[in-house]
Scaffold this active site. Structure first.
Site, PDB file in Angstrom:
ATOM      1  N   GLY A 104       0.760  -1.301  -0.104  1.00 27.44           N
ATOM      2  CA  GLY A 104       0.097   0.077   0.134  1.00 27.44           C
ATOM      3  C   GLY A 104       0.773   1.224   0.040  1.00 27.44           C
ATOM      4  O   GLY A 104       0.402   2.342   0.568  1.00 27.44           O
ATOM      5  N   SER A 105       1.934   1.121  -0.413  1.00 28.34           N
ATOM      6  CA  SER A 105       2.650   2.472  -0.658  1.00 28.34           C
ATOM      7  C   SER A 105       2.346   3.408  -1.459  1.00 28.34           C
ATOM      8  O   SER A 105       2.220   4.639  -1.209  1.00 28.34           O
ATOM      9  CB  SER A 105       4.350   2.363  -1.005  1.00 28.34           C
ATOM     10  N   ASN A 106       1.606   3.181  -2.622  1.00 30.35           N
ATOM     11  CA  ASN A 106       0.956   3.907  -3.573  1.00 30.35           C
ATOM     12  C   ASN A 106      -0.340   4.550  -2.934  1.00 30.35           C
ATOM     13  O   ASN A 106      -0.760   5.598  -3.183  1.00 30.35           O
ATOM     14  CB  ASN A 106       0.857   3.445  -5.049  1.00 30.35           C
ATOM     15  N   ARG A 126      -5.547  -8.882  -8.475  1.00 30.91           N
ATOM     16  CA  ARG A 126      -6.508  -9.806  -9.065  1.00 30.91           C
ATOM     17  C   ARG A 126      -6.942  -9.134 -10.445  1.00 30.91           C
ATOM     18  O   ARG A 126      -7.022  -7.946 -10.617  1.00 30.91           O
ATOM     19  CB  ARG A 126      -7.954  -9.674  -8.260  1.00 30.91           C
ATOM     20  N   LEU A 128      -9.480  -8.489 -13.126  1.00 28.07           N
ATOM     21  CA  LEU A 128     -10.780  -8.061 -13.103  1.00 28.07           C
ATOM     22  C   LEU A 128     -11.566  -8.752 -14.413  1.00 28.07           C
ATOM     23  O   LEU A 128     -11.163  -8.768 -15.395  1.00 28.07           O
ATOM     24  CB  LEU A 128     -10.733  -6.580 -13.142  1.00 28.07           C
ATOM     25  N   ASN A 147      -4.968   2.410 -12.886  1.00 27.48           N
ATOM     26  CA  ASN A 147      -3.918   1.343 -12.308  1.00 27.48           C
ATOM     27  C   ASN A 147      -2.517   2.021 -12.612  1.00 27.48           C
ATOM     28  O   ASN A 147      -2.490   2.964 -13.374  1.00 27.48           O
ATOM     29  CB  ASN A 147      -4.255   0.212 -13.186  1.00 27.48           C
ATOM     30  N   HIS A 191       1.514   0.865 -13.159  1.00 30.62           N
ATOM     31  CA  HIS A 191       2.396  -0.356 -13.328  1.00 30.62           C
ATOM     32  C   HIS A 191       3.725   0.194 -13.540  1.00 30.62           C
ATOM     33  O   HIS A 191       4.010   1.126 -13.919  1.00 30.62           O
ATOM     34  CB  HIS A 191       1.721  -0.897 -14.809  1.00 30.62           C
ATOM     35  N   ASP A 202      -2.740  -4.796 -18.060  1.00 27.64           N
ATOM     36  CA  ASP A 202      -1.876  -3.508 -18.143  1.00 27.64           C
ATOM     37  C   ASP A 202      -2.024  -2.907 -19.709  1.00 27.64           C
ATOM     38  O   ASP A 202      -1.115  -2.385 -20.024  1.00 27.64           O
ATOM     39  CB  ASP A 202      -0.486  -4.115 -17.996  1.00 27.64           C
ATOM     40  N   GLU A 248       6.677   6.417  -8.825  1.00 21.76           N
ATOM     41  CA  GLU A 248       5.327   6.203  -8.986  1.00 21.76           C
ATOM     42  C   GLU A 248       4.365   6.907  -7.748  1.00 21.76           C
ATOM     43  O   GLU A 248       3.358   7.485  -8.199  1.00 21.76           O
ATOM     44  CB  GLU A 248       5.082   4.309  -8.545  1.00 21.76           C
TER      45      GLU A 248
HETATM   46  C1  GRF Z   1       3.742  -0.909  -7.450  1.00 23.56           C
HETATM   47  O1  GRF Z   1       4.861  -1.311  -8.000  1.00 23.56           O
HETATM   48  C2  GRF Z   1       2.674  -0.900  -8.582  1.00 23.56           C
HETATM   49  O2  GRF Z   1       3.448  -0.151  -9.702  1.00 23.56           O
HETATM   50  C3  GRF Z   1       2.454  -2.364  -8.876  1.00 23.56           C
HETATM   51  O3  GRF Z   1       2.276  -3.064  -7.484  1.00 23.56           O
HETATM   52  C4  GRF Z   1       3.065  -2.402  -6.619  1.00 23.56           C
HETATM   53  C5  GRF Z   1       2.377  -2.197  -5.629  1.00 23.56           C
HETATM   54  O4  GRF Z   1       3.019  -1.342  -4.464  1.00 23.56           O
HETATM   55  N1  GRF Z   1       1.076  -2.183  -9.629  1.00 23.56           N
HETATM   56  P1  GRF Z   1       2.303  -0.773  -3.364  1.00 23.56           P
HETATM   57  O5  GRF Z   1       1.482  -1.775  -2.707  1.00 23.56           O
HETATM   58  O6  GRF Z   1       1.645   0.390  -3.933  1.00 23.56           O
HETATM   59  O7  GRF Z   1       3.648  -0.115  -2.351  1.00 23.56           O
END
Ligand code: GRF
Length: 217
Positions: A14-16, A93, A95, A109, A111, A147, A176
């Site tokens: 969950g860092s994003n 998952r 979709l 999303n 990526h 993607d 990101e």
């Molecule tokens: C990130 O690298 C994102 O690009 C990919 O999965 C990873 C998720 O990392 N889809 P986080 O859970 O957001 O830290």
């Protein structure tokens, strides 16, 4: 425009998600996080969301007969929360077509590659194995194929000679965390929309700070 509600779908770290929550909580950001939804009860991101005062829900995919039933349960929760945009952030998952159609143009999303190159899993390792010099990350609208979909924002990240998959992933992740809030801002402000397989952005000025290689003067 607080009141533009978004949801974030997670499965893990969950860092994003955390970067989006932080951006949304800053003064003047045009969106608010109404819900964090995880398909895994043990996703570490859930605790981060709760600590930030964000409502969370867990819908375990294992409890459903098939993908469509799981996705329909997600749709019910997302619709009840009144969200206008759904941000996938490490949501592991695939979709269903129905879900992608129901939320078409309201589902994005992130990526860790410069799409359309290097779709799928184990991206950092595959980029190193391929010997590419420039890596990066992409925020895109979601279409049923993995993607795939119109590109909103990208950032480039050069690859160092001694990079490992982990060191490269860490540098891409920093970018990101910059481009995801930017993409959400553009959509919430009504400035970005899908158009003919691409994304049209109103008043687009070359965002120099997002470029590794700024144009020559
Ligand atoms: C990130 O690298 C994102 O690009 C990919 O999965 C990873 C998720 O990392 N889809 P986080 O859970 O957001 O830290």
């Amino acid at each position: 425009m607080a009141g533009y509600k978004i949801a974030i779908l997670i499965s893990g770290r969950g860092s994003n998600m955390a970067a989006l929550i932080q951006a949304c909580q800053a003064d003047g950001f045009p969106a608010e996080v109404a819900l964090v939804l995880s398909n895994r009860p043990d996703a570490p991101g859930l605790a981060i969301a709760k600590a930030a005062g964000i409502p969370t829900e867990v819908i375990e995919h294992g409890g459903f007969e098939n993908r469509e039933a799981f996705d329909a349960a997600m749709t019910d929760v997302l619709a009840a929360a009144g969200v206008r945009l759904i941000c996938m952030a490490g949501f592991m998952r695939l979709l269903s077509e129905e879900f992608c159609q129901r939320w078409r143009d309201s589902l994005i999303n992130i990526h860790p590659s410069l799409l359309p190159a290097f779709k799928g899993l184990h991206v950092h390792e595959r980029m190193l194995d391929a010997g590419v010099r420039i890596a990066g990350c992409t925020v895109h609208y979601v279409r049923p194929a993995m993607d795939e979909g119109p590109i909103l924002v990208q950032a480039a990240v050069p690859i160092a000679a001694d990079d490992t998959p982990d060191s490269l992933a860490a540098r891409i992740l920093q970018q990101e965390h910059r481009i995801y809030p930017l993409a959400v801002r553009l959509i919430a402000e009504g400035r970005a929309r899908p158009a003919g397989g691409m994304v049209a952005i109103d008043n687009y000025s070359l965002p120099r700070q997002w470029l590794i290689n700024p144009p020559l003067e």
